[in-house]
Structures are given as C-alpha cells and as structure tokens.
Design an enzyme around this catalytic site. Structure first.
Site, short mmCIF file in Angstrom:
data_model
loop_
_atom_site.label_atom_id
_atom_site.label_comp_id
_atom_site.label_asym_id
_atom_site.label_seq_id
_atom_site.Cartn_x
_atom_site.Cartn_y
_atom_site.Cartn_z
N GLY A 1 48.05 38.32 39.89
CA GLY A 1 47.76 37.66 38.63
C GLY A 1 47.80 38.67 37.50
O GLY A 1 47.75 39.88 37.72
N LYS B 1 42.20 45.46 40.75
CA LYS B 1 42.27 45.04 39.35
C LYS B 1 42.53 46.28 38.54
O LYS B 1 41.67 47.17 38.43
CB LYS B 1 40.97 44.36 38.93
CG LYS B 1 41.02 43.89 37.49
CD LYS B 1 39.82 43.05 37.16
CE LYS B 1 39.94 42.53 35.73
NZ LYS B 1 38.87 41.60 35.42
N ASP C 1 33.17 35.65 31.53
CA ASP C 1 34.47 34.99 31.68
C ASP C 1 34.47 34.10 32.92
O ASP C 1 35.44 34.06 33.66
CB ASP C 1 35.59 36.03 31.78
CG ASP C 1 36.96 35.42 31.47
OD1 ASP C 1 36.99 34.32 30.86
OD2 ASP C 1 37.97 36.02 31.85
N ASP D 1 36.04 37.41 40.34
CA ASP D 1 36.47 38.38 39.35
C ASP D 1 35.30 38.65 38.43
O ASP D 1 34.55 37.75 38.10
CB ASP D 1 37.64 37.79 38.56
CG ASP D 1 38.31 38.84 37.69
OD1 ASP D 1 37.74 39.93 37.52
OD2 ASP D 1 39.40 38.56 37.18
#
Lengths: 203, 572
Positions: free
Chosen positions: B77, B99, B190, B208
C-alpha cells in the site's frame, strides 16, 4: 491505431529493432545483427533478472549480483540460436525461462555446498522457499508450473510475458507479432483460460 | 448446466489485466463444477500479483530492493507519507510488513523513532505487533507483524454491512486496541476502515499506527493530517487530536461497518467540515432501523459532536460495546429448536449431589462443606437418575454424547432422561459470555415437570405433538450443559422461568436467563462446581468420575438434587 505497434506480424526491414517481433529479432541476431541482439538483451534481461529474484531463495539472492546468472544464461542462449529458432513462436521465451530455472537450481545447490560464513546446509537449501513460494505456496507453484509446462509454446510465451514479466499488451503485441493491443489481450486471455483449465483438471 | 460465461470471462479479463478480484465472493457465486477452475485462476492471480510487485518495484526509487537487512518483496500500500511493503527478514527468516517513510515526508525523525519505540512496547491481540523502528539510508522504517486478511473497508464494500454481533465485536475489539495505544502514550489519529484488518482467524486488528503521535505533543501539532472522512469535527475545525477524537473515529468506523457507508454524503472538505459539525446524519437507526438499541446508543455516543458528550476514553467505549455484544449474543441463542423426526433411547452417566459433596470434601481434604439445603431438596429418600445427550444424524441414527465429544453447527441434540421417582428436571446451557439459560422446561413444550417415574423422556420432546430437538446454530468453542434433577421444584429456577413472557403461537422460543441466585444455590450443592477435564484426585476412588462410575447403574444413593455437567466441544 497505436503508433507504437506494427501493422502486421511481419516487420519490413530496415526498421527500429524496438518495433520488431522477437522472432524477427532472433532471425536478425542469428545473421549477426548486433542491434537485434542488444534489443533482445535489453528487452528481456532486466525483467528476467527481477523474475529470477522471485525464484531464488533469499540466501542465494546475492548470486544475481555476483555471478549474474541471468545475463550469463541469456547470452549463452543467444549464442546458440540455431537450436531455438526451429521451435517456432514462443520457443525462445520458453527456452530462456527453462534455462534460467535450471541455472538457478544448479547455482542454489552450489551456493549451499560453498563453505563460508553464510553456509546453508544443503538439506535446508532444498527446503528453503523462494519468495514466490513464500507468497503463493509451494503446492500452488508446482501446480502452476505443471500447467504451464503442458501448454503450447505460443501460449506459454504469452503467459510468461504477461503474468510473469508484466509486459503490457502493446509490448506483447509487438513482441509476438500481433496486430493490436486488443489482439494481444484476447490471446493472453485465451491462454489463461487454457492454463486454468489444465490446472483445474490437475486438482 | 452451462456456466455463467460472462462471469468467467470477466474473471479471466481481471486476472489478465491485473485488476483485483474478490475471490471470496466469486467462490460463493461459483457453481460446484466451476470451483476447480476458479481455484486455479486464483493461484494464477497470485503468481501475477507477485510478479507485478517484483517487476514494478524494481527501478522505482520508492521501492528499494533492500532496506537495512530486509529484502522488499511487494508493495502492499501507499499513503501520503509512507509506503507499506511485504518484506523478508533473512535473520529471523520470516516475512514482515515494513512501513517505510518516504524521503522528505516530513516529521521529526527522532520523534518518530521515539514513537515507534513506544508502539513496539504495545502487546495486544488486536493491535498489530511492532517489531521495531530503525533508520537506514536516511529513511525511517517501522517493521511490523504481517497480517493476512482483508481490510474492513474491503470487506464491507465487497460483502455489505456487518451483522450486529460481528459489528459489536469489532467495536469492542477496536476499543480495546485503542485503549492499548492510548495507554502507551500515543494517539492514533488515523483510525479508518482501511486500517483495520480481519485476519484469517477472524480477529479484528488495528493494522497501522497511521499518523500516531505522542499525546503530549498533539496540542502543538498541526491538526487535520489524518483521513478527513473519519476525523472528529473539532479536529476538522483545526483543533488538536485527543483520546476523544480517536473515540469519535472509532464510532465512525462502526457507523461505516453497520451502515455500509459513511454518514456524511459530501463531496468537498468544506462541506465535510460543516456536516461533521452537525453530527452523523441520518442517525444510524434511520439507515439501519433494526440496529440493537445498545449498539446504536454506543455508536451515537462515540460520534457525539461535543467531545464532552462522548465516552471519556476507549475503555469506556469498550465497556459499552462489550455489553452490546453480550446482549446481542444472548439474544442470538446458540441453541435453537428445529423439528426432529427421530427419538432416542439411550442413556448414561449418573452422579448425586451427595456424591459431589463427598468428592469435594475429599479433594479439599476436609469434611463436607456445610451446603445450605436447596429449596427443593426435600428428604425424599434415595432415587436413581440416568441422563445422556444424544445427537441425531441425518440418517436418523442417534449417537450418545459424553463430555469432550464434538458437536458442530447443525447438529440436533436431545436429552434422554429417566428416573426412578417423579423428578423435576432442568436443563441449563451456558454461553461463551458465561450467561446461563434454561433450555427446559419451557411453557410451550409438551413435556412438563415433574417427569413420571420409570419412563424415558426425550427432551425437549414434542411441541404441539411434533418432535423437536435443540440445534447447535453456531460454533463457539464449548457447549456447557447442566442437567439438574430434583425430587421437588427448585424455587429459584422456577422463578427464572416465571419471568418469561407468555408463549405465543408462531413466535420464537424465549429462553429464560438463569439468575445468579439460582446458580449460587446450585453452587451450594456442588452443582456448578467445575468438573475437571482430568480430575485431580487423591486416589482413583475419590475422583468425581469414580463417583459417577460408582453411582452409574445403581438405583440407590441419590438424595436431594442431582446435577450433571456435560461439556461438548464446539470448535470455531
């Protein structure tokens, strides 16, 4: 019309090698045309190297840098073109793919036997999955390989180009001498249907 | 029958073109004869996806071949500030999620490192495990557990809104996860459906850390850097993020999961800011009217416009959502009834409360506990009881069940019971939340207490003359049953039964919830003492199973209330 595509599968010479079908490049390369040979190398080498990186177990990935087995294999194939041309459309890709796979197997075994700080036991080397095996599973990969092996060279070429090397349809049309992007797309879908059928029967 | 050629063609085209396919939906819709080919296509798509990742990643500055010791395999992603990769850790020989912040993505590197270290300290079943955070080649990367499963966003968009029980569980698990994040001194900022993964075991995981930020720094941090659609109104208006703004995002995620869409139908950011200031509209129950009140209330409170009207924090939201989940689970009885065409005749195990008391005394090395005599335990002399669960299979056969046997959803169960004197029989079931229900007697059943002596009864028996059985309707780990027999009515259980609404023709059966008073009373006679899987006994002769064996087949020795617990395995 897509200006990047030839109007037909038979390319008139002289022409930019980038617009020639692979089979035409092979013919020219065999006749000593260095531009054609360079185009073949440029067309396949980068993608084959990346393709091979997915097939090499992690501990053996340095082989791509140290001995560049893909470049070496590709050059050897191009030097022995007489054996390939007679295989007809798709024969080249299938031959190169198998040659690289064989070379990977040899090199992995060699790497496993090589003494050194990173030595990996041969038994472990055989059992260590490649990233592709990790991603989809060894059983699935085996079924896929069996299915691919049972296809015609032409279908195998189409799937190698699209599924494994990620060429776009316009590029595939050029490389396989098809008249248009849509024709390449339809041919890929037909080959895909045959592969799925073969794999489905194999389960 | 001809396969749906259009559907097959579309799948072939999607795989060839590299368009993602919802394989679960495709498999659900496929005819049996198409399954093998579908499975093959899925395998080919796996090869294609992997190859595409290899081919497109190479040569792309944002997709380096390596980062530190990790080998990057596939981009999973891409966000505004970071990419997420599937990567191989050669040292630990495992795949991880990486990440990787983009060069120049902003943020103070040291602050991010500190934040990553705080996140790595979180160990929670519903928070992705952070392995570590490092900087290589000027880029900061967070290595995390690689989760395999669909995101909540993918699941809802492909399969529609979640059922209420699953949504309540989602809320409860996410609130718990958020509590752990807050407890580590972080804010999430988020939280959104794309950041929640339902893994292969069905667990919802906060996948995440998004724009996680240390809570004490949030007051001075630039606001509104998360995903606007899931932001709290005060954050959209430029205010700082807080625990309560994360709770608001949690509420909106639940709203999305329950309604299948977002509460604000807006096209621009100014319109969103204005709409968020008014609160979700329409209300959840306007969009999905049958939403259970407790769940709807929890979502409404989490998404209140005024932060002070929201839950004070994730733990408070978690309590409300867990309670909503419990109530939903209670309503959805795991045992339902369906017609059964066969009757059973077999039987087993016996124990006595007197025997249990003796066993407990032996186990604790003391004299029998001075249990209060149960309300019904009139001294009625010795009597014998036999009871056994039986499973009716599709072929009309009955299989005797004992503790430890397995049942599955769809299995139909009955209890065969027989006593040497008239007895009041009660069958209780305990669900996964510890709530107990009275499965027998029921006002609508033809069989009533007391059951006559020396006759075999198959419970629940007939309803309106038609044979019935209890049906296992979901997989849930274990089914705990308690069978109670008594020479007289057990007052507490009768009281529980008396609270049931009067039965109506055609209405579903409402099972009585067994109150604490009843179970405490039974505990007093040893009835609810957990029977050990493999009893820890001083000697074979003093074990509870020894008592069962001693009593089984004997017509004497049972006094007062008789209790038998049966635990059937019902794995998920």
């Amino acid at each position: 019309m897509n200006p990047g595509l030839p109007e037909s599968g038979t390319a008139p010479a002289p022409q930019d090698p980038r617009l020639l079908a692979t089979i035409d490049l092979l013919r020219l390369s065999k006749a000593g045309d260095d531009r054609a040979r360079d185009e073949l190398l440029g067309r396949y080498l980068p993608r084959l190297r990346r393709w091979a990186s997915g097939r090499l177990p992690m501990y053996a990935r340095s082989l791509l840098d140290t001995s560049d087995l893909v470049q070496d294999t590709l050059l050897r194939v191009l030097q022995g073109l007489d054996r390939i041309e007679e295989r007809g459309p798709g024969g080249f890709q299938a031959y190169v793919r198998q040659a690289v796979l064989n070379r990977i197997r040899d090199e992995v075994r060699w790497a496993a036997r090589r003494p050194g700080p990173d030595e990996v036991p041969e038994s472990l080397a055989d059992a260590t999955p490649s990233p592709l095996e990790n991603a989809i599973g060894a059983d699935v990969l085996e079924r896929y390989e069996r299915g691919i092996a049972g296809l015609s060279a032409e279908d195998r070429e189409l799937l190698l180009l699209r599924i494994e090397l990620d060429f776009d349809y316009a590029e595939i049309a050029t490389m396989t001498g098809r008249p248009s992007r849509d024709a390449a797309r339809m041919a890929v879908q037909r080959a895909l249907a045959k592969l799925a059928e073969a794999m489905g029967h194999g389960t | 029958m001809e396969p749906d050629r259009d559907a097959v063609e579309r799948l072939l085209a999607s795989v060839a073109d590299g368009i993602p396919v919802d394989w679960e939906a495709a498999e659900r819709q496929a005819r049996p004869e198409e399954r093998a080919r579908l499975e093959a296509l899925r395998a080919i798509a796996g090869v294609a996806d992997f190859s595409r990742g290899l081919q497109r990643g190479a040569g792309d500055a944002s997709f380096p071949e390596r980062w530190g010791s990790l080998l990057l395999l596939e981009r999973l992603g891409a966000g505004a500030r970071a990419d997420v990769f599937r990567a191989w850790d050669p040292a630990l020989r495992r795949e991880v999620a990486l990440k990787l912040l983009r060069p120049g993505a902003g943020g103070d590197g040291e602050a991010l490192l500190a934040e990553g270290r705080a996140a790595a300290a979180i160990r929670h079943p519903h928070v992705v495990t952070v392995y570590g955070i490092e900087r290589h080649d000027g880029r900061v990367g967070l290595t995390m557990e690689l989760l395999r499963g669909a995101t909540l966003e993918q699941e809802v968009l492909a399969g529609g809104p979640l059922d209420f029980a699953t949504a309540a569980r989602l809320g409860s698990e996410l609130a718990s996860a958020l509590g752990a994040v807050h407890g580590a001194g972080l804010l999430h900022r988020d939280l959104k459906p794309a950041n929640v993964v339902r893994d292969s075991e069905g667990r919802f995981v906060l996948a995440d850390f998004g724009l996680g930020l240390r809570a004490e720094e949030a007051r001075t941090a630039p606001a509104a850097s998360g995903t606007p659609m899931y932001m709290a109104p005060e954050v959209l208006a430029g205010g700082p993020a807080t625990h309560r703004s994360d709770v608001h995002s949690l509420g909106l995620v639940l709203w999305f999961a329950l309604a299948g869409g977002h509460p604000y139908d807006v096209a621009t950011l100014p319109a969103l800011v204005a709409a968020a200031a008014r609160g979700p509209s329409p209300a959840l129950r306007e969009r999905r009217p049958d939403t259970p009140p407790g769940l709807a209330a929890a979502v409404a409170r989490a998404t209140a416009v005024d932060p002070k009207e929201r839950f004070a924090g994730a733990p408070e939201a978690g309590i409300a959502l867990a309670e909503a989940a419990r109530r939903i689970a209670s309503r959805r009885r795991r045992l339902a009834r369906t017609p059964v065409l066969v009757l059973a005749t077999v039987v087993i195990a016996v124990t006595a409360w007197a025997g249990l008391r003796a066993w407990r005394a032996a186990r604790h090395g003391g004299s029998p506990a001075p249990a209060t005599p149960p309300a019904a335990a009139t001294a009625a002399g010795a009597y014998g009881v036999e009871a056994s669960f039986v499973r009716h299979d599709a072929g009309g056969r009955e299989l005797r069940l004992a503790t430890g046997d397995r049942v599955r959803p769809g299995d139909r169960l009955s209890l065969e019971v027989r006593a040497t004197r008239p007895v009041w029989v009660y069958v209780l079931d305990e669900d996964e939340h510890g709530e107990r229900f009275l499965l027998f007697p029921q006002p609508s059943f033809d069989a009533h207490n007391p059951l006559a002596a020396d006759s075999s009864f198959l419970l629940p028996g007939t309803i309106g003359g038609k044979p019935n059985a209890w049906t296992v309707t979901s997989a849930g780990g274990r089914e705990h049953f308690l069978v109670v027999a008594s020479p007289g009515p057990v007052a507490e259980l009768e009281a529980d039964l008396g609270r049931l609404p009067a039965p109506r023709a055609g209405a579903p059966i409402a099972y009585a919830t067994v109150g604490r008073a009843s179970t405490e009373r039974l505990r007093g006679v040893g009835g609810l003492a957990e029977l050990p899987e493999a009893p820890a006994v001083a000697s074979p002769d003093t074990g509870v199973f020894a008592h069962f064996r001693a009593l089984a087949g004997r017509e004497t020795g049972v006094h007062g209330i008789w209790v038998r617990q049966v635990v059937l395995e019902n794995p998920r």
